[in-house]
Design a protein around this motif. Sequence first.
Motif, PDB file in Angstrom:
ATOM      1  N   ASP A   1       0.988  -1.153  -0.026  1.00  0.00           N
ATOM      2  CA  ASP A   1      -0.049  -0.067   0.093  1.00  0.00           C
ATOM      3  C   ASP A   1       0.917   1.327  -0.053  1.00  0.00           C
ATOM      4  O   ASP A   1       2.042   1.282   0.349  1.00  0.00           O
ATOM      5  CB  ASP A   1      -0.943   0.035   1.253  1.00  0.00           C
TER       6      ASP A   1
ATOM      7  N   LYS B   1       0.420   4.622   1.945  1.00  0.00           N
ATOM      8  CA  LYS B   1      -0.697   5.223   2.546  1.00  0.00           C
ATOM      9  C   LYS B   1      -0.729   6.708   2.774  1.00  0.00           C
ATOM     10  O   LYS B   1      -1.491   7.624   3.041  1.00  0.00           O
ATOM     11  CB  LYS B   1      -0.489   4.801   3.886  1.00  0.00           C
TER      12      LYS B   1
ATOM     13  N   GLY C   1      -6.433   6.942   3.614  1.00  0.00           N
ATOM     14  CA  GLY C   1      -7.034   5.538   3.610  1.00  0.00           C
ATOM     15  C   GLY C   1      -6.396   4.475   2.759  1.00  0.00           C
ATOM     16  O   GLY C   1      -6.733   3.392   2.343  1.00  0.00           O
TER      17      GLY C   1
ATOM     18  N   TYR D   1      -5.945 -10.017   7.322  1.00  0.00           N
ATOM     19  CA  TYR D   1      -4.815  -9.233   6.690  1.00  0.00           C
ATOM     20  C   TYR D   1      -3.919  -8.810   7.588  1.00  0.00           C
ATOM     21  O   TYR D   1      -4.087  -8.495   8.666  1.00  0.00           O
ATOM     22  CB  TYR D   1      -5.722  -8.106   6.325  1.00  0.00           C
TER      23      TYR D   1
ATOM     24  N   GLU E   1       0.053  -4.324  12.065  1.00  0.00           N
ATOM     25  CA  GLU E   1      -1.519  -4.402  12.273  1.00  0.00           C
ATOM     26  C   GLU E   1      -2.012  -5.500  11.708  1.00  0.00           C
ATOM     27  O   GLU E   1      -1.578  -6.078  10.701  1.00  0.00           O
ATOM     28  CB  GLU E   1      -2.288  -3.146  12.073  1.00  0.00           C
TER      29      GLU E   1
ATOM     30  N   ASN F   1      -5.991  -6.750  10.180  1.00  0.00           N
ATOM     31  CA  ASN F   1      -7.253  -6.219   9.719  1.00  0.00           C
ATOM     32  C   ASN F   1      -8.210  -7.575   9.609  1.00  0.00           C
ATOM     33  O   ASN F   1      -7.492  -8.576   9.139  1.00  0.00           O
ATOM     34  CB  ASN F   1      -7.157  -5.231   8.623  1.00  0.00           C
TER      35      ASN F   1
ATOM     36  N   ARG G   1     -10.504  -8.003   7.274  1.00  0.00           N
ATOM     37  CA  ARG G   1     -11.169  -7.893   5.935  1.00  0.00           C
ATOM     38  C   ARG G   1     -10.221  -7.568   4.898  1.00  0.00           C
ATOM     39  O   ARG G   1      -8.900  -7.240   5.097  1.00  0.00           O
ATOM     40  CB  ARG G   1     -12.213  -6.778   5.977  1.00  0.00           C
TER      41      ARG G   1
ATOM     42  N   GLY H   1      -7.948  -5.758   2.514  1.00  0.00           N
ATOM     43  CA  GLY H   1      -7.631  -4.341   2.453  1.00  0.00           C
ATOM     44  C   GLY H   1      -7.756  -3.520   0.988  1.00  0.00           C
ATOM     45  O   GLY H   1      -8.035  -4.051   0.051  1.00  0.00           O
ATOM     46  N   ASP H   2      -7.880  -2.305   1.410  1.00  0.00           N
ATOM     47  CA  ASP H   2      -8.186  -1.227   0.306  1.00  0.00           C
ATOM     48  C   ASP H   2      -7.147  -0.302   0.284  1.00  0.00           C
ATOM     49  O   ASP H   2      -6.629   0.485   1.248  1.00  0.00           O
ATOM     50  CB  ASP H   2      -9.670  -0.921   0.564  1.00  0.00           C
ATOM     51  N   PRO H   3      -6.449  -0.069  -0.919  1.00  0.00           N
ATOM     52  CA  PRO H   3      -6.918  -0.582  -2.252  1.00  0.00           C
ATOM     53  C   PRO H   3      -5.774  -1.538  -2.708  1.00  0.00           C
ATOM     54  O   PRO H   3      -5.928  -1.778  -3.902  1.00  0.00           O
ATOM     55  CB  PRO H   3      -6.164   0.691  -2.903  1.00  0.00           C
ATOM     56  N   GLU H   4      -5.130  -2.409  -1.636  1.00  0.00           N
ATOM     57  CA  GLU H   4      -4.436  -3.576  -2.400  1.00  0.00           C
ATOM     58  C   GLU H   4      -5.339  -4.707  -3.191  1.00  0.00           C
ATOM     59  O   GLU H   4      -4.838  -5.109  -3.915  1.00  0.00           O
ATOM     60  CB  GLU H   4      -3.690  -4.126  -1.317  1.00  0.00           C
TER      61      GLU H   4
HETATM   62  N1  GLY Z   1      -4.512  -0.800   2.980  1.00  0.00           N
HETATM   63  C1  GLY Z   1      -4.978  -0.504   4.380  1.00  0.00           C
HETATM   64  C2  GLY Z   1      -6.358  -0.977   4.730  1.00  0.00           C
HETATM   65  O1  GLY Z   1      -7.150  -1.539   3.971  1.00  0.00           O
HETATM   66  O2  GLY Z   1      -6.418  -0.910   5.983  1.00  0.00           O
END
Ligand code: GLY
Length: 423
Positions: free
Chosen positions: A206, A208, A220, A263, A277, A279, A281, A283-286
């Motif tokens: 990503d 950021k 984001g 993630y 970290e 997550n 769900r 990831g956005d925008p990967e």
């Molecule tokens: N790529 C960062 C996120 O989805 O939190």
Amino acid sequence: MRVLVIGSGAREHALVLALRRDPAVTALFAAPGNAGIAQHAQVRPVDPCAAEDVVALATEVDADLVVIGPEVPLVLGVADALRVAGIPCFGPSAAAARIEGSKAFAKDVMSAAGVRTAHSEVVDNPAELDDALDRFGPTWVVKDDGLAAGKGVVVTADRSAAREHGAELLEQGHPVLLESFLDGPEVSLFCLVDGETVVPLLPAQDHKRVGDGDTGPNTGGMGAYTPLPWLPEETVTAIVEDVVRPVAAELVRRGSGFSGLLYAGLAIGSAGPAVVEFNCRFGDPETQAVLALLDSPLGELLYATATGTLAQVEPPRWRDGAAVTVVLAAENYPGRPRLGDAISGAGEGASDGNATVLHAGTTQREDGALISAGGRVLNVVGVGANLTEARASAYDRIAAIKLPGSHYRTDIGLAAVENRIEV
Ligand code: GLY
């Protein structure tokens, strides 16, 4: 298979397009969706966080599978409500989603699983902020100890900027998480996880910060690319074996086994990978880049994960080459974005040649005009035989899109092309 996708961003647009390529997917619905998603799925104006309404919609459309994109509905238990109703859902329970929703829970799980991560402290009293800052930095990593869509993080060598962000969060009533700084390039590794079964997807990176050269405030996410030519294959294996598998096993041990997309965000430092970290769900925008290279049926993978049969399906196959996502952001993003402007040049269909335009924050006016409706407005995903070609596909396409005041980074994936990333 009839599939309902929950969410309204470019990540969900990418999920919808990848599901559409799966011949087993016969009907696609999205809630609430956006103007781009509406070209490929029937969209319904349902609040993703209203569990009863999501269950009612899934029942009405006779969904065989619900795929939840964003973290907030997961943390609020929407996946639990669907499972209680007997509807297969791709996404973890609220208990397992705490891996993203509660930094303290994530740290505790990682500690029990023996996973390397940053040292951290939570500050909830302004009187303790200065002393705590003295125990960290430089560089300071100051985070909102809750869900903040990436924008709650300030990473800075400037103590007064770190203090200002921490004080602002406390003023808003949010506890502050201070973390030791992890050096090294960052990697996002997404894994399909069904209990203790872990299936990695392609690693991605990503970008950021808002500006070229990683300058300006965090966002984001302004873009991403996959795969990572600088990341040895054995490092990916090490992340799966030493990080994701132990965490998945620890969640099972605690009675909150994970089902969905886990993630892992990592820094690849001189001492090896360390977790920045987790997550709960995609990831956005990967995701937008990763799914552009997926050659297997996505519906089958997500359905198997949701129904506890992931171990029985073929691992994902990938197209050769590379994919790059570039985010087109509205004027002033990541501050309060300018909204309501007409966009031209985004095109009608999903894809032309090697570039696909995905909608993130858009809406359609009654006269059919496409209007900006969020900070991150569109994504362009370029594919090519290598990263250089994928970048060219994305940047040629994004240059044709017109939105007053909009901006995008021009260096997504460039450091990798120029061999400037060392591990
Ligand atoms: N790529 C960062 C996120 O989805 O939190």
